[in-house]
Design a protein around this motif. Structure first.
Motif, PDB file in Angstrom:
ATOM      1  N   VAL A 131     -13.953  18.329 -36.543  1.00 47.78           N
ATOM      2  CA  VAL A 131     -13.490  19.180 -37.631  1.00 47.78           C
ATOM      3  C   VAL A 131     -13.307  18.299 -38.860  1.00 47.78           C
ATOM      4  O   VAL A 131     -13.086  17.090 -38.758  1.00 47.78           O
ATOM      5  CB  VAL A 131     -12.166  19.906 -37.284  1.00 47.78           C
ATOM      6  CG1 VAL A 131     -12.387  20.910 -36.176  1.00 47.78           C
ATOM      7  CG2 VAL A 131     -11.083  18.914 -36.894  1.00 47.78           C
TER       8      VAL A 131
ATOM      9  N   ARG B  97     -16.116  15.034 -30.261  1.00 46.77           N
ATOM     10  CA  ARG B  97     -16.470  15.710 -29.011  1.00 46.77           C
ATOM     11  C   ARG B  97     -17.966  15.574 -28.798  1.00 46.77           C
ATOM     12  O   ARG B  97     -18.767  15.919 -29.676  1.00 46.77           O
ATOM     13  CB  ARG B  97     -16.079  17.193 -29.070  1.00 46.77           C
ATOM     14  CG  ARG B  97     -16.571  18.035 -27.893  1.00 46.77           C
ATOM     15  CD  ARG B  97     -15.882  17.676 -26.583  1.00 46.77           C
ATOM     16  NE  ARG B  97     -16.578  18.232 -25.431  1.00 46.77           N
ATOM     17  CZ  ARG B  97     -16.371  19.436 -24.904  1.00 46.77           C
ATOM     18  NH1 ARG B  97     -15.468  20.222 -25.454  1.00 46.77           N
ATOM     19  NH2 ARG B  97     -17.035  19.847 -23.862  1.00 46.77           N
TER      20      ARG B  97
ATOM     21  N   SER C 244      -9.817  12.461 -27.641  1.00 49.28           N
ATOM     22  CA  SER C 244     -10.057  13.616 -28.500  1.00 49.28           C
ATOM     23  C   SER C 244      -9.794  13.245 -29.957  1.00 49.28           C
ATOM     24  O   SER C 244      -9.237  12.186 -30.264  1.00 49.28           O
ATOM     25  CB  SER C 244      -9.163  14.790 -28.080  1.00 49.28           C
ATOM     26  OG  SER C 244      -7.795  14.471 -28.283  1.00 49.28           O
TER      27      SER C 244
ATOM     28  N   TYR D 213     -10.914  25.989 -31.694  1.00 53.05           N
ATOM     29  CA  TYR D 213     -11.253  24.571 -31.631  1.00 53.05           C
ATOM     30  C   TYR D 213     -10.325  23.753 -30.727  1.00 53.05           C
ATOM     31  O   TYR D 213     -10.688  22.634 -30.344  1.00 53.05           O
ATOM     32  CB  TYR D 213     -11.212  23.954 -33.028  1.00 53.05           C
ATOM     33  CG  TYR D 213     -12.034  24.707 -34.044  1.00 53.05           C
ATOM     34  CD1 TYR D 213     -13.406  24.534 -34.123  1.00 53.05           C
ATOM     35  CD2 TYR D 213     -11.429  25.614 -34.919  1.00 53.05           C
ATOM     36  CE1 TYR D 213     -14.165  25.246 -35.044  1.00 53.05           C
ATOM     37  CE2 TYR D 213     -12.184  26.325 -35.844  1.00 53.05           C
ATOM     38  CZ  TYR D 213     -13.553  26.140 -35.901  1.00 53.05           C
ATOM     39  OH  TYR D 213     -14.291  26.839 -36.804  1.00 53.05           O
ATOM     40  N   ALA D 214      -9.164  24.266 -30.422  1.00 54.04           N
ATOM     41  CA  ALA D 214      -8.156  23.439 -29.765  1.00 54.04           C
ATOM     42  C   ALA D 214      -7.359  24.249 -28.751  1.00 54.04           C
ATOM     43  O   ALA D 214      -7.354  25.487 -28.761  1.00 54.04           O
ATOM     44  CB  ALA D 214      -7.219  22.840 -30.811  1.00 54.04           C
TER      45      ALA D 214
ATOM     46  N   MET E 266      -7.888  18.815 -29.529  1.00 56.54           N
ATOM     47  CA  MET E 266      -9.186  19.332 -29.963  1.00 56.54           C
ATOM     48  C   MET E 266     -10.178  19.278 -28.796  1.00 56.54           C
ATOM     49  O   MET E 266     -10.580  18.201 -28.364  1.00 56.54           O
ATOM     50  CB  MET E 266      -9.715  18.518 -31.136  1.00 56.54           C
ATOM     51  CG  MET E 266      -8.784  18.449 -32.338  1.00 56.54           C
ATOM     52  SD  MET E 266      -8.344  20.067 -32.992  1.00 56.54           S
ATOM     53  CE  MET E 266      -9.940  20.676 -33.500  1.00 56.54           C
TER      54      MET E 266
ATOM     55  N   PHE F 249     -12.744  22.146 -28.566  1.00 56.96           N
ATOM     56  CA  PHE F 249     -13.896  22.923 -29.042  1.00 56.96           C
ATOM     57  C   PHE F 249     -14.436  23.873 -27.971  1.00 56.96           C
ATOM     58  O   PHE F 249     -15.522  24.433 -28.119  1.00 56.96           O
ATOM     59  CB  PHE F 249     -15.035  22.017 -29.537  1.00 56.96           C
ATOM     60  CG  PHE F 249     -14.670  21.151 -30.708  1.00 56.96           C
ATOM     61  CD1 PHE F 249     -14.825  21.602 -32.005  1.00 56.96           C
ATOM     62  CD2 PHE F 249     -14.164  19.870 -30.512  1.00 56.96           C
ATOM     63  CE1 PHE F 249     -14.486  20.810 -33.088  1.00 56.96           C
ATOM     64  CE2 PHE F 249     -13.827  19.057 -31.592  1.00 56.96           C
ATOM     65  CZ  PHE F 249     -13.984  19.537 -32.876  1.00 56.96           C
TER      66      PHE F 249
ATOM     67  N   LEU G 179     -15.215  27.467 -29.119  1.00 56.42           N
ATOM     68  CA  LEU G 179     -16.351  27.438 -30.038  1.00 56.42           C
ATOM     69  C   LEU G 179     -17.657  27.373 -29.253  1.00 56.42           C
ATOM     70  O   LEU G 179     -18.650  28.024 -29.616  1.00 56.42           O
ATOM     71  CB  LEU G 179     -16.239  26.234 -30.967  1.00 56.42           C
ATOM     72  CG  LEU G 179     -17.434  25.995 -31.896  1.00 56.42           C
ATOM     73  CD1 LEU G 179     -17.463  27.036 -33.003  1.00 56.42           C
ATOM     74  CD2 LEU G 179     -17.402  24.586 -32.487  1.00 56.42           C
TER      75      LEU G 179
ATOM     76  N   GLN H 255     -16.945  28.878 -39.160  1.00 56.43           N
ATOM     77  CA  GLN H 255     -16.733  30.084 -38.375  1.00 56.43           C
ATOM     78  C   GLN H 255     -15.482  30.789 -38.901  1.00 56.43           C
ATOM     79  O   GLN H 255     -14.348  30.448 -38.541  1.00 56.43           O
ATOM     80  CB  GLN H 255     -16.563  29.753 -36.889  1.00 56.43           C
ATOM     81  CG  GLN H 255     -16.360  30.958 -35.999  1.00 56.43           C
ATOM     82  CD  GLN H 255     -17.642  31.738 -35.789  1.00 56.43           C
ATOM     83  OE1 GLN H 255     -18.653  31.184 -35.359  1.00 56.43           O
ATOM     84  NE2 GLN H 255     -17.622  33.029 -36.082  1.00 56.43           N
TER      85      GLN H 255
END
Length: 367
Positions: free
Chosen positions: A12, A28, A50, A84-85, A108, A110, A113, A146
């Motif tokens: 991010v 990630r 992370s 995301y988390a 985090m 993801f 997502l 997003q």
């Protein structure tokens, strides 16, 4: 997993933390054919490896600025963080035990997502289309936004041919080698294709001695590695294995040896060794600029996570051999307990790795 399916490094914030080798957290890594597959086996490891900071632009000051993700989320609670988390339940439990109040802490991952949006199918289509048009594997940089309740927006920023080495011919790894012949052995944790390579020289940075150095002395060690690197006139005739704790090329000496890439450019094999006692850990930086430099210079990369049960490291097999550092650089005598240079030309030391079986071993061949 199918290597041809491709992989992503996602973060991010600005993409600087995806293409560089960040010293304070991790992107990630996503295998496109198995998006949820990860090397970490428990939440403690997921938390450790992370992303904790993100890079943003400070518009008033016109600067790039790293900020804590958790601090940002505390100030911007309307951000769609669940995508995301996941909430750090262990941190919440500790705060409750201490009767403390505070904002949630996030890890985090993801995961949503990757599973609940069109992000993965869209990236597959993009990468397949580009590879078909280029008729070659591609390296891309992109952004993805997003917004809540709206389709994701993908922007392609860069696209270029991906430098690849290929698997090479398969290598038959010897079975049941005696322990006294094995310098190190690993299941996975390497990049550079199949290899069967004699080793002519070893440069070793002793982890336990390195962590005792001051910050300036650690920089001195990095410059000394650069001097040793410049002595290698022909990599093909003087195959050198460079071994050291944590991350090579880090900008933070407490995490590894802060060499510049030009100071390891003549090395044939680069090995990062974990040393939990000093919080020194390798990072297999697939997709980063550091990784691309290794590929383009044809440097074989190894990460030895010594705490793993399938990793063997027998540094004691080198002890008692002559350290050539004082002979090569008499003024570096101060560091002869940290930097070891071994001539292995007549020791029958062999490095072998096979991509398909993911086996790697460096061993002394018997006559």
């Amino acid at each position: 997993m199918n290597p041809a399916a491709g992989m992503l490094r996602i973060v991010v914030g600005l993409g600087t933390r995806a293409v560089d080798r960040p010293d304070d957290d991790y992107p990630r890594l996503v295998a496109m054919d198995y998006p949820l597959l990860r090397p970490q086996s428990c939440m403690d490891n997921i938390r450790q490896f992370s992303q904790r900071f993100m890079d943003v632009l400070n518009i008033p000051q016109n600067t790039l600025e790293p900020i804590s993700i958790n601090r940002y989320l505390a100030e911007k609670p309307d951000w769609n963080v669940d995508l995301y988390a996941v909430e750090d339940e262990e941190a919440a439990r500790r705060m409750k035990q201490l009767d403390m109040e505070g904002t949630p802490s996030w890890i985090m991952t993801f995961d949503r997502l990757l599973t609940e949006t069109d992000f993965v199918p869209l990236m597959r289509r993009l990468m397949d289309t580009l590879q078909r048009i280029y008729d070659y594997p591609v390296d891309i940089e992109f952004t993805y936004n997003q917004a809540t309740g709206r389709p994701g927006q993908l922007n392609l920023l860069q696209c270029r041919p991906l430098q690849t080495r290929g698997f090479g011919a398969r290598v038959q790894i010897p079975d049941s080698l005696p322990a006294e012949q094995i310098l190190f052995q690993s299941q996975g944790g390497f990049m550079g294709g199949c290899i069967a390579q004699p080793i002519d020289r070893i440069i070793l940075i002793d982890p336990s001695a390195y962590i005792q150095l001051s910050q300036q002395e650690k920089y001195d060690v990095a410059r000394l590695v650069g001097k040793l690197n410049r002595q290698i006139c022909n990599r093909d005739k003087d195959t050198t294995l460079l071994m050291g704790p944590g991350r090579w090329g880090t900008s933070t000496p407490s995490l590894g040896v802060p060499v510049r890439f030009s100071e390891i450019s003549q090395i044939s094999v680069l090995c990062e060794i974990s040393y939990p006692g000093g919080n020194l850990m390798p990072e297999l930086s697939y997709g980063s600029h550091f990784f691309q430099d290794l590929v383009e210079e044809d440097i074989f990369y190894i990460a030895l996570f010594c705490e793993k049960p399938d990793v063997v490291l027998h540094i004691h097999l080198l002890q008692g051999r002559e350290n050539l550092l004082r002979e090569l650089f008499p003024d570096a005598q101060k560091y002869q307990h940290v930097v070891y240079v071994y001539d292995m030309r007549h020791q029958n030391l062999m490095l072998m790795a096979d991509v398909l079986s993911q086996k790697l071993v460096c061993f002394f061949k018997t006559a």
